[in-house]
Design a protein around this motif. Structure first.
Motif, short mmCIF file in Angstrom:
data_model
loop_
_atom_site.label_atom_id
_atom_site.label_comp_id
_atom_site.label_asym_id
_atom_site.label_seq_id
_atom_site.Cartn_x
_atom_site.Cartn_y
_atom_site.Cartn_z
N ARG A 18 0.81 -1.23 0.00
CA ARG A 18 0.00 0.00 0.00
C ARG A 18 0.84 1.27 0.00
O ARG A 18 0.32 2.35 -0.31
N HIS A 19 2.12 1.17 0.35
CA HIS A 19 2.97 2.35 0.38
C HIS A 19 3.67 2.61 -0.96
O HIS A 19 4.32 3.65 -1.11
N VAL A 20 3.56 1.71 -1.90
CA VAL A 20 4.22 1.87 -3.20
C VAL A 20 3.27 2.58 -4.16
O VAL A 20 2.18 2.10 -4.46
N LEU A 21 3.70 3.74 -4.64
CA LEU A 21 2.89 4.53 -5.57
C LEU A 21 3.20 4.21 -7.03
O LEU A 21 2.33 4.36 -7.89
N GLY A 22 4.42 3.82 -7.33
CA GLY A 22 4.80 3.54 -8.71
C GLY A 22 6.01 2.65 -8.79
O GLY A 22 6.81 2.55 -7.85
N ALA A 23 6.16 1.96 -9.91
CA ALA A 23 7.30 1.07 -10.13
C ALA A 23 7.66 1.10 -11.61
O ALA A 23 6.77 1.23 -12.47
N ALA A 24 8.96 0.98 -11.90
CA ALA A 24 9.41 0.98 -13.30
C ALA A 24 10.73 0.24 -13.39
O ALA A 24 11.60 0.39 -12.52
N PRO A 52 8.08 8.18 -15.49
CA PRO A 52 7.50 9.25 -14.67
C PRO A 52 6.86 8.77 -13.39
O PRO A 52 6.60 9.58 -12.49
N ASN A 53 6.58 7.47 -13.27
CA ASN A 53 6.00 6.94 -12.04
C ASN A 53 7.00 6.91 -10.89
O ASN A 53 6.59 6.84 -9.72
N VAL A 54 8.30 6.98 -11.21
CA VAL A 54 9.30 6.82 -10.16
C VAL A 54 10.31 7.97 -10.10
O VAL A 54 11.10 8.06 -9.16
N SER A 55 10.32 8.87 -11.10
CA SER A 55 11.27 9.99 -11.10
C SER A 55 10.63 11.21 -11.73
O SER A 55 9.55 11.12 -12.34
N ASP A 56 11.31 12.34 -11.60
CA ASP A 56 10.81 13.61 -12.15
C ASP A 56 11.60 14.04 -13.38
O ASP A 56 11.57 15.23 -13.74
N ILE A 57 12.30 13.14 -14.02
CA ILE A 57 13.15 13.54 -15.14
C ILE A 57 12.34 14.14 -16.29
O ILE A 57 12.81 15.03 -17.00
N ASP A 58 11.09 13.69 -16.47
CA ASP A 58 10.27 14.25 -17.54
C ASP A 58 9.93 15.71 -17.29
O ASP A 58 9.68 16.47 -18.23
N ARG A 59 9.92 16.14 -16.00
CA ARG A 59 9.63 17.53 -15.65
C ARG A 59 10.89 18.39 -15.59
O ARG A 59 10.80 19.59 -15.35
N THR A 117 18.14 -4.36 -15.19
CA THR A 117 18.99 -4.53 -13.99
C THR A 117 18.15 -4.65 -12.74
O THR A 117 18.49 -5.39 -11.80
N GLY A 118 17.06 -3.93 -12.70
CA GLY A 118 16.21 -3.95 -11.51
C GLY A 118 14.95 -3.14 -11.71
O GLY A 118 14.59 -2.76 -12.83
N ILE A 119 14.28 -2.86 -10.60
CA ILE A 119 13.01 -2.13 -10.59
C ILE A 119 13.13 -0.98 -9.60
O ILE A 119 13.59 -1.18 -8.46
N ARG A 120 12.73 0.20 -10.01
CA ARG A 120 12.76 1.36 -9.14
C ARG A 120 11.36 1.63 -8.63
O ARG A 120 10.37 1.53 -9.37
N LEU A 121 11.27 2.04 -7.35
CA LEU A 121 9.98 2.24 -6.70
C LEU A 121 9.86 3.66 -6.17
O LEU A 121 10.84 4.25 -5.72
N ARG A 122 8.66 4.19 -6.20
CA ARG A 122 8.33 5.45 -5.53
C ARG A 122 7.30 5.15 -4.45
O ARG A 122 6.31 4.47 -4.70
N LEU A 123 7.52 5.72 -3.24
CA LEU A 123 6.67 5.45 -2.09
C LEU A 123 5.87 6.69 -1.71
O LEU A 123 6.20 7.82 -2.11
N ASP A 124 4.83 6.48 -0.92
CA ASP A 124 4.03 7.62 -0.44
C ASP A 124 4.78 8.42 0.62
O ASP A 124 4.48 9.59 0.84
N ASP A 125 5.73 7.80 1.30
CA ASP A 125 6.54 8.49 2.30
C ASP A 125 7.96 7.95 2.18
O ASP A 125 8.21 6.77 2.43
#
Length: 448
Positions: free
Chosen positions: A121-127, A157-164, A256-264
């Motif tokens: 539930r704490h994972v907002l995005g994965a790539a 964009p689900n895990v980083s802000d590089i597009d912005r 190589t792996g999977i990057r995650l973005r969390l709510d906190d």
């Protein structure tokens, strides 16, 4: 007198004559008794017109010193919080809160790992991503080494802000098989390339066998975009390409792996530990703190050191109360003797002067908190006004990546600062109050 009768009823049958100020305090005391008595007399002495203007001046200096110290402490700590927040935002805009990597070179069943990660539930995005290193050769003869990150433009964009953070081109310009590449702004300047130019990427530690021997693996890429993250580490040392192109460059059959973005982001360690248990021994999970722990630990240590140094300024200002109250006790010797003969205990006398000292400290703290909060909330606007009015630049964008002075006010810090300043003020009143409590009535009234 009302004070005399009350004190006789509460503290004994002593009686005596008082000075004019003590008599006025007694006359103004209501018959039903103002409680606590020490607070009433202390406030009366504080409101009274001082015969010795030098004592009033020292009290004002002590009050203003505490106010200035508290203001400076709140403002500086808010700036430190602002720098910490800005750095976290810029760093975590380019790196993931947590990463899942395989034990071998590549993660084979990465969609399954993403499905398990998103179930948390704490994972907002994965790539998924491909991580590598390459020597880049542009228009100039000298090349530059850079970290290479292969991404999927639709998921990144689900895990980083590089597009912005793109200053030229778009992240979606990366196409599978198109061999496009996005460079950091400083890296592009170092290579002397712009959008549309060609860059040769030589994969580090990767060779292929040919009839003439081992040949380094290399590809020609077209620059399709340039980003600016605001951090030297990424702007001068990161190149982004499509994940499939990165797999071909490094001869891999998976990410190589999977990057995650969390709510906190501060839950990263706990989430990483839970995912490691769920994924099993074929996967390794790391959080962002493991890669940047020393950096943020240094920022935290600097904040603590600044807090201690500026707290000493508040302490010096607070302990000016000692000299103020010592002179006040000397000036009020006759009044203290009168109160003692009326039945006041040494403890009550001590309380009277502690009330006066704490009142000066509290007014200074209140002013300091008021001006400190206003300064912290409007610091960026004030700095811009000073730069515009006087033509000075505090943080030049040519030198610093953070060109504005950030401020992030935390009310918890304000509470700690106010409490610490109150403690300093309380400690400063103890010695003068004890000295007043030891006053002997007969000796004080000998020459009155």
């Amino acid at each position: 007198m009302a004070l005399c009768g009350t004190l006789r009823a509460h503290r004994g049958p002593r009686a005596g004559a008082g000075s004019a100020e003590a008599a006025r305090s007694a006359a103004d005391l209501p018959s039903d008794m103002f409680r606590p008595l020490e607070l009433f007399i202390g406030l009366r002495y504080t409101r009274a017109k001082r015969r010795n203007h030098f004592i009033s001046f020292i009290s004002l200096v002590s009050m203003l010193g505490i106010a200035v110290g508290v203001t400076a402490l709140i403002a500086v700590i808010s700036v430190m919080n602002g720098f910490d927040k800005e750095l976290r935002t810029r760093i975590l805009g380019m790196v993931a809160h947590a990463t899942i990597s395989g034990v071998g070179e590549a993660v084979q069943d990465w969609p399954h790992a993403i499905a398990i990660a998103k179930a948390n539930r704490h994972v907002l995005g994965a790539a998924p991503y491909v991580d590598g290193f390459a020597l880049l050769q542009g228009m100039r003869r000298d090349g530059a080494g850079a970290a290479v990150r292969g991404v999927l433009p639709e998921m990144e964009p689900n895990v980083s802000d590089i597009d912005r953070k793109m200053v030229a081109g778009r992240l979606s310009d990366l196409k599978p098989g198109g061999y496009g590449i996005i460079l950091g702004r400083e890296l592009a300047l170092q290579l002397g390339v712009d959008v549309g130019d060609k860059v040769i990427a030589v994969a580090a530690n990767q060779v292929r066998a040919t009839p003439v021997g081992a040949v380094p693996r290399l590809r020609r890429f077209t620059v399709v975009g340039i980003f600016e993250a605001g951090m030297e580490e990424y702007d001068s040392g990161l190149a982004v390409m499509h994940m499939q192109d990165a797999e071909r460059l490094y001869d891999m059959n998976g990410p190589t792996g999977i990057r995650l973005r969390l709510d906190d982001m501060f839950r990263a360690y706990g989430v990483a530990r839970d995912l490691a248990d769920q994924l099993g021994q074929l996967y390794r999970v790391q959080d962002w703190m493991q890669g940047h722990a020393n950096f943020f630990r240094a920022v935290s240590m600097e904040k603590k050191v600044m807090f201690i140094i500026l707290s000493l300024i508040v302490a010096v200002a607070a302990f000016n109360l000692v000299s103020t109250l010592v002179m006040l006790v000397t000036d009020k010797q006759a009044d203290i003797a009168i109160l003692r003969t009326l039945g006041a205990t040494p403890r009550s006398i001590m309380g009277v002067f502690m009330v006066q000292g704490l009142l000066v400290g509290l007014i200074g703290i209140a002013l300091g908190v008021l001006f400190g909060v206003l300064l912290a909330l409007n610091l960026e606007a004030i700095v811009k006004w000073i730069e515009h009015t006087f033509g000075v630049v505090f943080l030049s964008p040519d030198v610093y990546y953070i060109s504005e002075l950030p401020s992030d006010l935390h009310w918890r810090d304000v509470g700690w600062i106010a409490s610490l300043s109150f403690l300093f003020s309380l400690l400063a009143t103890i010695y003068p109050a004890r000295r007043a409590a030891r006053t002997e009535p007969a000796q004080a009234l000998r020459y009155e």
